[in-house]
Design a protein around this motif. Sequence first.
Motif, PDB file in Angstrom:
ATOM      1  N   GLN A   1      -3.672  11.069  -5.850  1.00  0.00           N
ATOM      2  CA  GLN A   1      -4.385  11.944  -4.928  1.00  0.00           C
ATOM      3  C   GLN A   1      -5.055  13.066  -5.688  1.00  0.00           C
ATOM      4  OE1 GLN A   1      -4.568  11.037  -1.996  1.00  0.00           O
ATOM      5  NE2 GLN A   1      -2.891   9.583  -1.850  1.00  0.00           N
TER       6      GLN A   1
ATOM      7  N   SER B   1       1.128   9.416  -3.459  1.00  0.00           N
ATOM      8  CA  SER B   1       1.652   9.245  -2.106  1.00  0.00           C
ATOM      9  C   SER B   1       2.656   8.098  -2.082  1.00  0.00           C
ATOM     10  CB  SER B   1       0.516   8.967  -1.128  1.00  0.00           C
ATOM     11  OG  SER B   1      -0.049   7.715  -1.395  1.00  0.00           O
TER      12      SER B   1
ATOM     13  N   LYS C   1       2.190  12.008   7.365  1.00  0.00           N
ATOM     14  CA  LYS C   1       1.145  11.691   8.335  1.00  0.00           C
ATOM     15  C   LYS C   1       1.295  10.243   8.774  1.00  0.00           C
ATOM     16  CE  LYS C   1      -3.779  11.310   9.064  1.00  0.00           C
ATOM     17  NZ  LYS C   1      -3.644   9.921   9.515  1.00  0.00           N
TER      18      LYS C   1
ATOM     19  N   THR D   1      -0.314   6.901   9.529  1.00  0.00           N
ATOM     20  CA  THR D   1      -1.577   6.368   9.021  1.00  0.00           C
ATOM     21  C   THR D   1      -2.290   5.534  10.082  1.00  0.00           C
ATOM     22  OG1 THR D   1      -0.760   4.217   8.302  1.00  0.00           O
ATOM     23  CG2 THR D   1      -0.460   6.062   6.779  1.00  0.00           C
ATOM     24  N   GLY D   2      -3.510   5.146   9.733  1.00  0.00           N
ATOM     25  CA  GLY D   2      -4.260   4.241  10.606  1.00  0.00           C
ATOM     26  C   GLY D   2      -3.697   2.827  10.538  1.00  0.00           C
TER      27      GLY D   2
ATOM     28  N   ARG E   1       1.915   3.122  10.001  1.00  0.00           N
ATOM     29  CA  ARG E   1       3.110   3.471   9.245  1.00  0.00           C
ATOM     30  C   ARG E   1       3.002   4.911   8.789  1.00  0.00           C
ATOM     31  NH1 ARG E   1       2.444  -0.557   4.147  1.00  0.00           N
ATOM     32  NH2 ARG E   1       0.311  -0.031   3.564  1.00  0.00           N
TER      33      ARG E   1
ATOM     34  N   ASP F   1       2.816   7.868   5.843  1.00  0.00           N
ATOM     35  CA  ASP F   1       2.458   8.162   4.457  1.00  0.00           C
ATOM     36  C   ASP F   1       3.061   9.511   4.088  1.00  0.00           C
ATOM     37  OD1 ASP F   1       1.218   8.177   1.984  1.00  0.00           O
ATOM     38  OD2 ASP F   1      -0.741   7.588   2.768  1.00  0.00           O
TER      39      ASP F   1
ATOM     40  N   LYS G   1      -7.943  -5.548  -1.151  1.00  0.00           N
ATOM     41  CA  LYS G   1      -6.805  -5.437  -0.233  1.00  0.00           C
ATOM     42  C   LYS G   1      -6.977  -6.340   0.978  1.00  0.00           C
ATOM     43  CE  LYS G   1      -8.858  -1.308   1.707  1.00  0.00           C
ATOM     44  NZ  LYS G   1      -8.822   0.136   1.582  1.00  0.00           N
TER      45      LYS G   1
ATOM     46  N   LYS H   1      -5.769  -7.058   5.105  1.00  0.00           N
ATOM     47  CA  LYS H   1      -5.148  -6.467   6.290  1.00  0.00           C
ATOM     48  C   LYS H   1      -5.121  -7.493   7.400  1.00  0.00           C
ATOM     49  CE  LYS H   1      -6.663  -1.910   4.992  1.00  0.00           C
ATOM     50  NZ  LYS H   1      -7.342  -0.672   5.350  1.00  0.00           N
TER      51      LYS H   1
ATOM     52  N   LYS I   1      -9.923  -7.269  11.189  1.00  0.00           N
ATOM     53  CA  LYS I   1      -9.051  -7.478  10.029  1.00  0.00           C
ATOM     54  C   LYS I   1      -9.464  -8.698   9.193  1.00  0.00           C
ATOM     55  CE  LYS I   1      -6.549  -4.078  11.244  1.00  0.00           C
ATOM     56  NZ  LYS I   1      -7.096  -2.828  10.722  1.00  0.00           N
TER      57      LYS I   1
ATOM     58  N   ASN J   1     -13.739  -6.752   8.905  1.00  0.00           N
ATOM     59  CA  ASN J   1     -13.670  -5.594   8.015  1.00  0.00           C
ATOM     60  C   ASN J   1     -13.953  -4.324   8.803  1.00  0.00           C
ATOM     61  OD1 ASN J   1     -15.033  -5.199   4.623  1.00  0.00           O
ATOM     62  ND2 ASN J   1     -13.441  -4.100   5.683  1.00  0.00           N
ATOM     63  N   GLY J   2     -13.153  -3.312   8.584  1.00  0.00           N
ATOM     64  CA  GLY J   2     -13.514  -1.987   9.088  1.00  0.00           C
ATOM     65  C   GLY J   2     -14.289  -1.327   7.967  1.00  0.00           C
TER      66      GLY J   2
ATOM     67  N   ARG K   1     -14.046  -7.810  -0.501  1.00  0.00           N
ATOM     68  CA  ARG K   1     -13.242  -8.064   0.688  1.00  0.00           C
ATOM     69  C   ARG K   1     -13.610  -9.414   1.283  1.00  0.00           C
ATOM     70  NH1 ARG K   1     -10.922  -3.380   3.355  1.00  0.00           N
ATOM     71  NH2 ARG K   1     -10.063  -4.814   4.893  1.00  0.00           N
TER      72      ARG K   1
HETATM   73  C1  SRM Z   1      -3.589   6.669   4.659  1.00  0.00           C
HETATM   74  C2  SRM Z   1      -4.832   6.017   5.287  1.00  0.00           C
HETATM   75  C3  SRM Z   1      -5.572   7.004   6.211  1.00  0.00           C
HETATM   76  C4  SRM Z   1      -4.709   7.559   7.283  1.00  0.00           C
HETATM   77  O1  SRM Z   1      -4.230   8.691   7.090  1.00  0.00           O
HETATM   78  O2  SRM Z   1      -4.534   6.910   8.305  1.00  0.00           O
HETATM   79  C5  SRM Z   1      -5.823   5.521   4.287  1.00  0.00           C
HETATM   80  C6  SRM Z   1      -6.029   6.172   3.123  1.00  0.00           C
HETATM   81  C7  SRM Z   1      -6.790   5.699   2.087  1.00  0.00           C
HETATM   82  N1  SRM Z   1      -7.674   4.680   2.177  1.00  0.00           N
HETATM   83 FE1  SRM Z   1      -8.042   3.619   3.858  1.00  0.00          FE
HETATM   84  N2  SRM Z   1      -6.467   4.404   4.693  1.00  0.00           N
HETATM   85  C8  SRM Z   1      -5.871   3.984   5.819  1.00  0.00           C
HETATM   86  C9  SRM Z   1      -6.330   3.058   6.679  1.00  0.00           C
HETATM   87  C10 SRM Z   1      -7.583   2.435   6.589  1.00  0.00           C
HETATM   88  C11 SRM Z   1      -8.180   1.645   7.621  1.00  0.00           C
HETATM   89  C12 SRM Z   1      -7.584   1.358   9.004  1.00  0.00           C
HETATM   90  C13 SRM Z   1      -6.657   0.206   9.041  1.00  0.00           C
HETATM   91  O3  SRM Z   1      -6.155  -0.302   8.012  1.00  0.00           O
HETATM   92  O4  SRM Z   1      -6.422  -0.249  10.164  1.00  0.00           O
HETATM   93  C14 SRM Z   1      -9.421   1.217   7.117  1.00  0.00           C
HETATM   94  C15 SRM Z   1     -10.504   0.363   7.786  1.00  0.00           C
HETATM   95  C16 SRM Z   1     -10.078  -1.070   7.912  1.00  0.00           C
HETATM   96  C17 SRM Z   1     -10.425  -1.942   6.738  1.00  0.00           C
HETATM   97  O5  SRM Z   1      -9.915  -1.721   5.630  1.00  0.00           O
HETATM   98  O6  SRM Z   1     -11.184  -2.880   6.922  1.00  0.00           O
HETATM   99  C18 SRM Z   1      -9.510   1.780   5.783  1.00  0.00           C
HETATM  100  C19 SRM Z   1     -10.567   1.595   4.922  1.00  0.00           C
HETATM  101  C20 SRM Z   1     -10.566   1.999   3.602  1.00  0.00           C
HETATM  102  C21 SRM Z   1     -11.569   1.651   2.630  1.00  0.00           C
HETATM  103  C22 SRM Z   1     -12.841   0.821   2.930  1.00  0.00           C
HETATM  104  C23 SRM Z   1     -12.574  -0.626   2.775  1.00  0.00           C
HETATM  105  C24 SRM Z   1     -13.829  -1.435   2.979  1.00  0.00           C
HETATM  106  O7  SRM Z   1     -13.711  -2.651   2.921  1.00  0.00           O
HETATM  107  O8  SRM Z   1     -14.934  -0.875   3.155  1.00  0.00           O
HETATM  108  C25 SRM Z   1     -11.158   2.197   1.377  1.00  0.00           C
HETATM  109  C26 SRM Z   1     -11.832   2.080   0.009  1.00  0.00           C
HETATM  110  C27 SRM Z   1     -11.417   0.856  -0.754  1.00  0.00           C
HETATM  111  O9  SRM Z   1     -10.410   0.193  -0.498  1.00  0.00           O
HETATM  112  O10 SRM Z   1     -12.145   0.531  -1.711  1.00  0.00           O
HETATM  113  C28 SRM Z   1      -9.937   2.896   1.643  1.00  0.00           C
HETATM  114  C29 SRM Z   1      -9.193   3.601   0.676  1.00  0.00           C
HETATM  115  C30 SRM Z   1      -8.211   4.478   0.974  1.00  0.00           C
HETATM  116  C31 SRM Z   1      -7.521   5.307  -0.104  1.00  0.00           C
HETATM  117  C32 SRM Z   1      -6.608   4.395  -0.842  1.00  0.00           C
HETATM  118  C33 SRM Z   1      -8.499   6.041  -1.017  1.00  0.00           C
HETATM  119  C34 SRM Z   1      -7.956   6.311  -2.395  1.00  0.00           C
HETATM  120  O11 SRM Z   1      -8.194   5.489  -3.268  1.00  0.00           O
HETATM  121  O12 SRM Z   1      -7.299   7.347  -2.582  1.00  0.00           O
HETATM  122  C35 SRM Z   1      -6.775   6.365   0.715  1.00  0.00           C
HETATM  123  C36 SRM Z   1      -5.518   6.802   0.021  1.00  0.00           C
HETATM  124  C37 SRM Z   1      -4.221   6.766   0.810  1.00  0.00           C
HETATM  125  C38 SRM Z   1      -3.006   7.167   0.102  1.00  0.00           C
HETATM  126  O13 SRM Z   1      -3.040   7.836  -0.943  1.00  0.00           O
HETATM  127  O14 SRM Z   1      -1.909   6.813   0.567  1.00  0.00           O
HETATM  128  N3  SRM Z   1      -9.614   2.755   2.971  1.00  0.00           N
HETATM  129  N4  SRM Z   1      -8.382   2.525   5.519  1.00  0.00           N
HETATM  130  C39 SRM Z   1      -4.570   4.710   6.046  1.00  0.00           C
HETATM  131  C40 SRM Z   1      -3.420   3.927   5.429  1.00  0.00           C
HETATM  132  C41 SRM Z   1      -3.088   2.688   6.162  1.00  0.00           C
HETATM  133  C42 SRM Z   1      -1.792   2.134   5.660  1.00  0.00           C
HETATM  134  O15 SRM Z   1      -0.780   2.403   6.317  1.00  0.00           O
HETATM  135  O16 SRM Z   1      -1.780   1.458   4.631  1.00  0.00           O
END
Ligand code: SRM
Lengths: 125, 831
Positions: free
Chosen positions: B558, B564, B594, B596-597, B600, B602, B671, B673, B689, B707-708, B747
């Motif tokens: 972070q 995290s 927090k 998460t989306g 779960r 974090d 990743k 999902k 997803k 994909n989101g 993806r």
């Molecule tokens: C924690 C969380 C946000 C939240 O507070 O809710 C989160 C946090 C991060 N997301 Fe996310 N995403 C989170 C749900 C999502 C979602 C919603 C979902 O999963 O339902 C999405 C959209 C759905 C999807 O992926 O299709 C999402 C789409 C992204 C993306 C864009 C992916 C894409 O294909 O465009 C990234 C960037 C990437 O992966 O390259 C990303 C990357 C990240 C990173 C890992 C960025 C980073 O490299 O630091 C964030 C760090 C989290 C950490 O340190 O723990 N996150 N992210 C959610 C964790 C979910 C979990 O429990 O694992």
Amino acid sequence: MTTKLEMYKTADNSKITTWFKAAPVSALPENGGACIKYKDLQIAIYNFSRRNEWYACQNLCPHKMQMALSRGMIGSEGDEPKVACPFHKKTFSLRSGQNLNGDCAAIATYPVKVEEGYVYVGFED
Amino acid sequence: MTRIVVIGNGMVGYKFCEKLRASAPASDFKVTVFGEEPWPAYDRVHLSAYFSGATADDLLLAPRSWYEEKDIDLRTNELIVAIDRDQKTVRSHTGVETSYDKLVLATGSGAFVPPVNGVEKKGVFVYRSLEDLDAIIDFGKKNAKSAAVMGGGLLGLEAAKAVMDMGLDTHVIEFAPRLMPRQLDEAGAAILKAKLEALGIAIHLSKNTKQITGNGKLTGLDFADGSRLAVDMLVISAGIRPRDELAKGCGLSTAPRGGVVVNEFLQSREDKDIFAIGEVASYQEMVYGLVAPGYEMASQVANQLCGKEVRPFLGFDMSTKLKLIGVDVASFGDPFGEAEPSTSIVYENKTRGIYKRINVARDGKRLLGGVLVGDAAAYGILLQMIQNKMPLPPDPEDLILGARGGKEPVGAGVESLPDEAQICSCENVTKGAISNLIERDGISKVDEIKSCTGAGTGCGGCIPMVNDLLKQQLKAMGKQVKNVLCEHFDFSRQELLDLVKVKKIKTYDELLNRVGKGDGCEVCKPAVASILASTWNELIVKQDSIQDTNDRYLANIQKGGTYSVVPRIPGGEITPEKLIVIGEVAKKYKLYTKVTGGQRIDLFGARVDQLPDIWEELIHAGFESGHAYGKSLRTVKSCVGSTWCRYGVQDAVSFAIQVEERYRGLRSPHKLKGAVSGCIRECAEAQSKDFGIIATEKGWNLYVCGNGGSKPQHAKLLVTDVDSATCLKYIDRFLMFYIRTAEPLTRTATWLNKLEGGLDYLRDVVVNDSLEIGEELEREMAFMIQTYACEWKEVVNNPELRAKFRHFVNDTNGDPTVSFQEMRGQKIPAS
Ligand code: SRM
Ligand SMILES: Cc1cc2nc3c(=O)[nH]c(=O)nc-3n(C[C@H](O)[C@H](O)[C@H](O)COP(=O)(O)OP(=O)(O)OC[C@H]3O[C@@H](n4cnc5c(N)ncnc54)[C@H](O)[C@@H]3O)c2cc1C
Ligand code: SF4
Ligand code: FES
């Protein structure tokens, strides 16, 4: 913001006054880096075992001022040894400190020597 | 030998020397250059890089030794104070006189300081030279918490970003009712304003500064409307004033708004032996405050002197792109559509902060200009369309909206440009010149194009186009543009995966030794790490230095360098006891929590040395890694399903847990999902997803490749009404097929978009088993499932692996630079 950066100045091999005994060789992963503390400085050391070379530079990445370079991946671009910052993958030459894939400031580099199983980093002060 | 004197060693003066020496032998011309600044010419365009640590040396266009090699007599620190046109001499402030046959004025311009009371106070600066920046940095560090920038134009905004990066509270004061009034229309400027405000810069419009207040040192600004602003420092960036004082002093005409009047051969009106180039020249009452027209003037005069063919200077395009500020802004051609009758097409999306406008000639045949804010990707190509008067596509709106309704992208790529199209305006490099290099000289790298032609070495704005051109040209030449991983492996990811399997290679070093070259890099190391994990499923921390930092420390890094912690909570179902454990661990280690989306929890803000202790406690309570850090399965979300919900037709939670536990830890190109919804109402959002399952009366419908994220895409229906076992079988095959064939960091949605044959082909492979690899894919998946082990459990129980989790190897303390502040009762990284 520049102040943190200004603490780091490339040390010239011919002007070294202190060879700081940093860590045993075994503390450094092969083809990877680790961070050491010297006074108030954080220095990244790399054991580039594939090339049988050692490098040291500031741990602070000038891109977004993150203390991170020791956790970066090392490798080469052409013949130039480099490290990639884990945050946004800015890459820096381990020889000159120049940013290779952008226009970030150069990082400071320090000479390294290995003697009797220990790694030493050279400083000018 | 002709004696040439150049006054001013700025960007344009330097370019003149470079061009002159490149076009004629040094013996033809004796060149003397006077520069008032202490250093040789430097890159003023990238002056702001000085704030982020670039040194004066980094910015030099050429070192002093270059001038020596080129036999150019460079006299820095010498101000020319007078020109004697009769004697043909110039005199410097030290009294030395130097004779010339031809004189080149390249004195540039200075900052325009409006006549406001108090501009002489301490704490007031301009933004033009290295010395100005030294003064700003020095003052800003010691004496200021806040700063205002007077002027909301191109330069003012750049200055604002720089003072903001110094950590100062930043304000921009603009006289006009909108930002960048000369480049942007009202709507575009409004979006830009909102974006800058979101970055933390305060914007004050329609402000006429009446007075700068303070006793000796400024304390604030008073405006004509009676309001005032308290600040510790002011940077004036209200325009430029050509340095034409020498010309005036020797009787050359200057324009009413400043600048030495020149004709199309850059000669002064009164004296054909005196040229003016760069920002000091005024052609038809216009001063060109950009580097590209200055460079054009410099080459033109150099060509004239060498007797080469000369293209008269007839004005220059003033299109610009704002750099640095973190917001894409471009303005090109006639941005307001006022020069001739036109119709404009506008696209605006306030939520995403995007504004695009193009002005099309009344006859609908030509593009005249426009404005882009928030997304300026099309800038290069739109500018080319104007400059080359290219015909518009049938629906001109496609230019800013992209092709819609599944049509192919519109033919506005580099391939449609004529050979004369100027790709790099700073160095005047045409498409034809670059194509020639690629075709005849076999050049295949952007860096080589840069060093051969200079393209992309000025402002850098054309690099994306050079890249496109290179790719398209190589493809047209039938050179297979093979998707090789990087300079260390001449193979695609798919080929490497096959090699790993066939040759039974288990380590990165072995692969590099056997089929690669060089020493690896940050591209191939994690890609190969992923391939090895998808094939052998061995503990990834065994080869930790080839992993991305998140995989190396089994946690997401972070801001500030902390990590995290995300324990797996399959399907989002959790007992109160386990919730309490998470709460207690968070409390003990003071972690920010927090939901998460991904259904779960974090826990943020753990130092690297704390990670094993935290995980030890979580594992003890029955948790395991959630792989939030890996390119691997994240979560399988569920809705509550038929057990509680009055509409549910299947038990979504149980199936989601089963699916999540089946694929946990599975490494893949990106990743993964999943989600399971208990009925058609779709509360688990399964259609966004990588694999989504929706309950039906008869079983499950399986959707894939959704994909989101930044480019959302709905998942596509693969099969309907299958039972649980069949559903899992198809997911096994689908995932393994993806893992085998996708490029790194792709993806499933993007992978499918590029897969020849699309969904029908995918269904053939997965459902109809057209390649007869179905069983093999299932076997591979079964191996992954059987060999799964929680990585954190292994680390916690292995002292040698645990020892890797520390910040310093010669000190037991954590990183002393990590610091936090408080927000709503929890900690966040200190800003
Ligand atoms: C924690 C969380 C946000 C939240 O507070 O809710 C989160 C946090 C991060 N997301 Fe996310 N995403 C989170 C749900 C999502 C979602 C919603 C979902 O999963 O339902 C999405 C959209 C759905 C999807 O992926 O299709 C999402 C789409 C992204 C993306 C864009 C992916 C894409 O294909 O465009 C990234 C960037 C990437 O992966 O390259 C990303 C990357 C990240 C990173 C890992 C960025 C980073 O490299 O630091 C964030 C760090 C989290 C950490 O340190 O723990 N996150 N992210 C959610 C964790 C979910 C979990 O429990 O694992
Ligand atoms: C912060 C900043 C960002 C910019 N960003 C961009 C951009 O993104 N894109 C772009 O196209 N342009 C940009 N510009 C403008 C660009 O830098 C100028 O157009 C360019 O530098 C003009 O070159 P020049 O040689 O005419 O003038 P200068 O570079 O100003 O050089 C003139 C030199 O002459 C010297 N001089 C003046 N009078 C005398 C004298 N009597 N005797 C001796 N020496 C003298 C001056 O000290 C100076 O060193 C930017 C400018 C600044 C300040
Ligand atoms: S959307 Fe995701 S990646 Fe972006 S800030 Fe939020 S958590 Fe981070
Ligand atoms: S902080 Fe190092 S690359 Fe961004």
